[in-house]
Design a protein around this motif. Structure first.
Motif, PDB file in Angstrom:
ATOM      1  N   ARG A 622       0.654  -1.246  -0.061  1.00 57.65           N
ATOM      2  CA  ARG A 622       0.240  -0.049   0.071  1.00 57.65           C
ATOM      3  C   ARG A 622       0.815   1.245   0.080  1.00 57.65           C
ATOM      4  O   ARG A 622       0.561   2.269  -0.789  1.00 57.65           O
ATOM      5  N   ASN A 623       1.918   1.273   0.727  1.00 54.19           N
ATOM      6  CA  ASN A 623       2.838   2.526   1.073  1.00 54.19           C
ATOM      7  C   ASN A 623       3.409   2.662  -0.433  1.00 54.19           C
ATOM      8  O   ASN A 623       3.748   3.749  -1.031  1.00 54.19           O
ATOM      9  N   ALA A 624       4.151   1.416  -0.991  1.00 52.81           N
ATOM     10  CA  ALA A 624       4.512   1.610  -2.236  1.00 52.81           C
ATOM     11  C   ALA A 624       3.803   2.173  -3.365  1.00 52.81           C
ATOM     12  O   ALA A 624       4.182   3.115  -4.172  1.00 52.81           O
ATOM     13  N   PHE A 625       2.416   2.062  -3.393  1.00 51.90           N
ATOM     14  CA  PHE A 625       1.379   2.466  -4.179  1.00 51.90           C
ATOM     15  C   PHE A 625       1.180   3.942  -4.080  1.00 51.90           C
ATOM     16  O   PHE A 625       1.173   4.634  -4.933  1.00 51.90           O
ATOM     17  N   LEU A 626       0.954   4.081  -2.808  1.00 46.11           N
ATOM     18  CA  LEU A 626       0.964   5.797  -2.626  1.00 46.11           C
ATOM     19  C   LEU A 626       2.376   6.456  -2.952  1.00 46.11           C
ATOM     20  O   LEU A 626       2.009   7.515  -3.623  1.00 46.11           O
ATOM     21  N   TYR A 627       3.460   5.851  -2.772  1.00 49.08           N
ATOM     22  CA  TYR A 627       4.784   6.525  -3.299  1.00 49.08           C
ATOM     23  C   TYR A 627       4.664   6.665  -4.802  1.00 49.08           C
ATOM     24  O   TYR A 627       5.051   7.587  -5.218  1.00 49.08           O
ATOM     25  N   ASP A 628       4.112   5.638  -5.518  1.00 47.93           N
ATOM     26  CA  ASP A 628       4.198   5.686  -6.853  1.00 47.93           C
ATOM     27  C   ASP A 628       3.287   6.681  -7.338  1.00 47.93           C
ATOM     28  O   ASP A 628       3.574   7.264  -8.456  1.00 47.93           O
ATOM     29  N   LEU A 629       2.098   6.963  -6.883  1.00 52.98           N
ATOM     30  CA  LEU A 629       1.246   7.894  -7.384  1.00 52.98           C
ATOM     31  C   LEU A 629       1.889   9.256  -7.070  1.00 52.98           C
ATOM     32  O   LEU A 629       1.537  10.219  -7.967  1.00 52.98           O
ATOM     33  N   MET A 630       2.559   9.439  -5.964  1.00 47.19           N
ATOM     34  CA  MET A 630       3.000  10.688  -5.766  1.00 47.19           C
ATOM     35  C   MET A 630       4.209  10.986  -6.678  1.00 47.19           C
ATOM     36  O   MET A 630       4.361  12.115  -7.060  1.00 47.19           O
ATOM     37  N   ARG A 631       4.981  10.044  -7.262  1.00 42.40           N
ATOM     38  CA  ARG A 631       5.808  10.145  -8.465  1.00 42.40           C
ATOM     39  C   ARG A 631       5.138  10.564  -9.607  1.00 42.40           C
ATOM     40  O   ARG A 631       5.787  11.159 -10.505  1.00 42.40           O
ATOM     41  N   LYS A 632       4.002  10.237  -9.890  1.00 48.09           N
ATOM     42  CA  LYS A 632       3.200  10.610 -10.807  1.00 48.09           C
ATOM     43  C   LYS A 632       2.332  11.699 -11.155  1.00 48.09           C
ATOM     44  O   LYS A 632       1.920  12.316 -12.183  1.00 48.09           O
ATOM     45  N   GLY A 633       1.939  12.149  -9.661  1.00 49.38           N
ATOM     46  CA  GLY A 633       1.291  13.444  -9.793  1.00 49.38           C
ATOM     47  C   GLY A 633       0.925  13.825  -8.362  1.00 49.38           C
ATOM     48  O   GLY A 633       1.612  13.264  -7.523  1.00 49.38           O
TER      49      GLY A 633
END
Length: 989
Positions: A622-633
């Protein structure tokens, strides 16, 4: 020097292990020693008296017994001729004790090394005839005494030789020769010491005389002493003799030995004690003066004599050490001033050097020059010397090339004695230079390694396994272990020559001290090295000392650690000294990759799914997903409560995300990425165009506390949201599952004392508040070693958080003191023990502690007092209406005033400053830099609205942990099924 790991038939090891019921290490050692059958192994591990063969299987034993019994029956005088080393002295004592106590008229003679030389001399035979002796019985000598034996026969004497040295092509003309090495002797075991052959003789006599074995066994302490001292193979019968003899030696009633052991300070005698501590003291008498003093010490039954003789022997030993040091220094000076160390065989000679110590000096010079050495003492125009060789070089074969130079020489491949005329010494040096090449002495020395281990594998079980194969000695060497790539805690060179070392090697949970003597390295290479900047490979034996396991170092190799390792150690050291003064520019992080990147690939395409949708994760994904979203926008994450928002924020903060902000009634502002609670989002976030992605995290919980707020959040933010969760519940939205590994166990330590014991490899002390982390760390480093110990919390600088995470991942840290909400930081250790020392705010904190790819043992080590403390701290963060109304009423009296003065007054109140300031903001009391009086209107206060969620949320979901058993808590974490929650959403077009 080369190290060679010994190969073994693993199938045979496994088979032997199963049949014997021993571990594979013991079975491996047995196979390496050529012991491959169950029967042989049992005989080796547990030798009994049945190991001893009949003494009458030895050639001439019947004759020897017959001669000695006849002498006893006829009352004839018998003299025992011994030798001046420990083997000869103990052999003499064994024969003398048995014969004198069982009816023989017996005396003894031990020659002096310097005055009489080795072995039986014709002059001795002539002298004893005059004294009325009829029979000579030798021990540890006689097999090459042709002249003396012929003289004895000429004078009508009986002569019985017992010896263990290698015979020449013919044997002396003695009446009986008992020597297992004689060519015509078929006795199966050949490796007795001289005292061992003497023991076989007295057992044969006892058998003929119907004397019980218990009588001869009383002398096994002396037999073991001489056997070990003479460095014969400790196999077969010798193994039983020494094993049983050591038991008796440790309980001996022989006064002289008892007093010597007490004076030396030995608690439990081992073969090493005999070889290095007891035998040299006994040998000192024979080396310097009369071996009689050592013999008398062994056989005396008088207390005063025993005490006096011990002092005499110790005096001999001190004198011997002084003489040895003097000759050694003179020899080194003589060798190096004459360039004799360039010879293939190093030669040293001097006038009047004591013959009793030149052999020891030669051995020391071999260690110094790593070449064969000859040391010669010149007196009256004759040089008498000792030669010692290096492993693998047969010095007898080399000297045979010019044997005609010598008057006499003899010995074995590694050591010999010789004599030559003084004028022949230059000829000897020339012959060595011309007839021996460097290639002749260049043999690569090899250390055979039995097993590779780590420092952490050294434990009581391993030491017990080693003990099973004792006693160790020639033929049964101590196991050799290889420890590779070990950090070094301490390293010291000592001794006059600089070839001795002390060191301490570090593992993850253990350390071990080691000592090495006479190592073959250049001291110049070692001086000045700094332990913290090196790694070592070490080969050696493991022994049990008074303070625990100790490494007997045989050889070592060291190498400097990489720049990364140096930087890691520097960081750890400066952190423990003063972490607040660390500067980012001093520590490069370019080479460090955040561990979260290893998880992103699994979640990198989830942003494409059609929303709204539920994504159920294992937490670290879950934390990796949130981190990845923050890299995208730009990302907005709304949580049901402030404490759940804090969990998300701190978990992500470990990865140093730029523009990440935690917003609530106290912390108001903006950021590129916002983590907040539902109350704050409802009141302060209106422009959804500020964000590319919206995440509603665990929002299903909100309906249980404020259904209207839940509906508003869903209506306002939910249509294009990702609904993230780590729990299982019913929903009507599409669900995407992201599975992950999770290995953990839980141990109930609630209401038990908090243990600082740190014997485990990796250990984490976990706290729910940052202040507790820092306080505990400061106290911990005062009580315990701070080496390899750091703390982690979100209060650290970003570069410190990144480096510490990386050090945990590389196992460079042994103990971590940490806050909760770290995105599975403990799991980076791999196998780790986590002790939760206080009560969490959320269940998510516990799940976070066991998440990741590690194997986590979580100990719940908080108390009821900790639970109450956490509850009270939450109430303090979210005060009730009446408390807030009272404080506003009191503060209004002093207002208006500047904000700085206002904050100074707030220090007098128990409620956090930020909470009070947030109330005045909500009520319009703060304008620019001035705080004004306000009317207390509860409906406007955001903190009170948050309180209506926070306390019930804590009470309902976190406090339940107190009432649950370990099994129930484990199921809750593992299954994460929330029976009281659901997410049913219907959007209107």
């Amino acid at each position: 020097m080369r190290w060679e790991l010994r190969q073994v038939d693993e199938h045979l090891v496994q088979e032997l292990s199963e049949r014997l019921g021993v571990n594979k290490f013991v079975a491996k050692l047995l196979v390496l020693r050529g012991i491959k059958t169950e029967e042989d192994a049992k005989r080796f591990l547990n030798p009994t008296r049945q190991t001893l063969r009949s003494p009458f299987l030895l050639k001439d034993m019947e004759k020897a017994v017959e001669i000695l019994l006849r002498a006893r029956d006829n009352g004839e005088k018998v003299i025992i001729h011994g030798d001046y080393d420990v083997d000869g002295i103990t052999g003499t004592a064994v024969l003398y004790t048995f014969l004198s106590e069982n009816g023989w008229n017996v005396d003894y003679y031990i020659p002096k090394r310097v005055d009489n030389g080795y072995g039986i001399q014709p002059q001795f035979v002539e002298e004893i005839v005059l004294k009325g002796f009829k029979t000579i019985l030798t021990v540890d000598c006689g097999i090459t005494a042709f002249e003396a034996v012929d003289k004895a026969k000429e004078l009508g004497l009986n002569i019985v030789i017992t010896d263990h040295h290698q015979p020449k092509e013919t044997l002396p003309n003695a009446d009986a020769i008992v020597n297992p090495k004689r060519p015509d002797d078929e006795y199966p075991f050949k490796e007795f010491a001289g005292v061992g052959v003497a023991y076989k003789l007295i057992t044969a006599l006892a058998e003929k005389m119907n004397i019980p074995p218990s009588v001869t066994d009383e002398l096994l302490d002396l037999v073991a002493l001489g056997t070990v001292a003479d460095m014969v193979e400790l196999l077969d019968e010798n193994r039983y003799i020494v094993r049983e003899g050591l038991k008796r030696l440790n309980n001996t009633a022989k006064l002289g030995i008892v007093r010597l052991i007490q004076k030396i300070g030995i608690a439990t005698i081992s073969t090493r004690d005999i070889g290095y501590r007891i035998a040299p003291k006994l040998n000192a008498a024979g080396r310097l003066d009369s071996p009689d003093d050592a013999f008398k010490l062994i056989v005396t039954k008088d207390e005063a004599s025993a005490t006096e003789l011990v002092e005499i022997l110790l005096g001999y030993n001190v004198t011997r050490q002084g003489i040895e040091a003097k000759i050694y220094n003179e020899a080194v000076q003589m060798i190096e001033s004459n360039n004799l160390d360039s010879l293939p065989i190093v030669v040293a000679y001097g006038y009047g050097w004591h013959l009793g110590v030149i052999g020891i000096v030669a051995t020391r010079l071999v260690h110094l020059y790593n070449k064969p050495v000859m040391v010669i003492s010149i007196e009256d125009g004759v040089g008498r010397g000792s030669a010692r060789s290096v492993q693998g070089v047969n010095i007898i074969e080399l000297l045979e090339r010019f044997r005609d130079i010598f008057e006499d020489f003899g010995g074995h491949t590694m050591a010999l004695g010789f004599s030559l005329k003084e004028e022949k010494i230059p000829e000897l040096i020339k012959a060595i230079r011309e007839k021996i090449r460097e290639e002749d002495i260049k043999v690569e020395e090899v250390i055979a390694v039995d097993e590779k281990i780590s420092v952490d594998e050294i434990n009581e079980d391993l030491l017990k396994s080693i003990e099973l194969l004792e006693p160790y000695g020639h033929g049964n060497p101590e196991p050799v272990f290889l420890i590779q790539n070990s950090p070094v805690e301490r390293f010291k060179i000592f001794g006059e020559t600089g070839y001795n070392i002390r060191l301490t090697l570090k593992g993850n949970s253990n350390s071990i001290e080691g000592v090495g003597f006479g190592l073959k390295f250049s001291p110049n290479e070692m001086y000045g090295i700094q332990p913290q900047f090196i790694r070592m490979d070490v080969v050696g034996n493991l022994r049990t000392g008074e303070a625990g396991p100790q490494l007997n170092v045989l050889d070592l190799k060291f190498y400097h650690i990489s720049d990364d390792d140096v930087m890691d150690r520097a960081f750890l050291h400066s952190f423990s000294v003063n972490w607040k003064q660390q500067k980012e520019e001093e520590y490069s992080q370019k080479h460090i990759e955040d561990d979260i990147f290893s998880r992103i690939e699994k979640v990198s395409n989830l942003y494409k799914i059609q929303r709204p949708a539920v994504i159920r994760f294992k937490m670290h994904y879950r934390n990796a997903f949130l981190y990845d979203l923050m890299r995208k926008g730009r990302v907005l994450i709304i949580n049901p409560s402030s404490i759940e928002a804090m969990h998300i924020y701190e978990s992500l903060q470990r990865h140093n995300i730029q523009g990440l902000a935690l917003l609530n009634s106290v912390n108001r502002g903006n950021g590129r990425h916002i983590v907040t609670n539902a109350v704050y989002a409802d009141n302060f976030i209106s422009n959804l165009d500020d964000f590319d992605f919206i995440v509603l995290n665990e929002i299903h919980f909100l309906r249980n506390f404020d259904e209207e707020l839940f509906e508003r959040i869903i209506y306002k933010f939910g249509k294009q949201a990702f609904y993230t969760t780590i729990f299982n519940f019913e929903t009507n939205l599409p669900i995407y599952e992201v599975e992950g590994k999770s290995e953990f166990s839980i141990e109930d330590k609630r209401n038990q004392p908090k243990s600082l014991n740190n014997t485990v490899s990796s250990l984490v002390y976990l706290f729910s508040t940052h202040n507790s982390v820092e306080i505990f760390f400061n106290n911990y480093v005062k009580k315990m070693s701070a080496r390899d110990t750091v703390f982690y919390s979100s209060q650290l600088a970003p570069f410190q958080r990144l480096i510490i995470s990386n050090l945990v991942k590389k196992r460079k840290i042994k103990r971590l003191i940490s806050s909760t909400n770290t995105d599975g930081l403990p799991g980076l250790f791999g196998k780790v023990e986590v002790r939760l020392f206080d009560f969490p705010y959320t269940l998510s904190e516990i799940i976070d502690a066991v998440s990741g790819d590690g194997n986590v043992l979580l100990q719940l080590n908080y108390s009821t007092q900790d639970v109450n403390k956490r509850y009270e701290s939450l109430k303090k963060l979210f005060p009730p209406l009446e408390n807030l109304e009272k404080i506003v009423e009191e503060l209004n009296i002093y207002l208006p005033m500047k904000q700085d003065d206002f904050e100074a007054i707030l220090s007098n109140y128990d409620i956090p400053k930020g909470v009070v300031k947030s109330i005045y903001k909500d009520l319009g009391g703060i304008v620019e830099n001035i705080v004004k009086p306000v009317d207390f209107i509860p409906e406007k206060i955001t903190r009170l609205k948050e309180r209506e969620i926070e306390l019930p949320y804590f009470e309902r979901y976190t406090l339940q942990l107190e009432a649950l058993s370990m099994k129930e808590i484990y199921r809750l974490i593992e299954e994460r099924y929330m029976h009281d929650s659901e997410l049913k959403i219907y959007f209107k077009d």
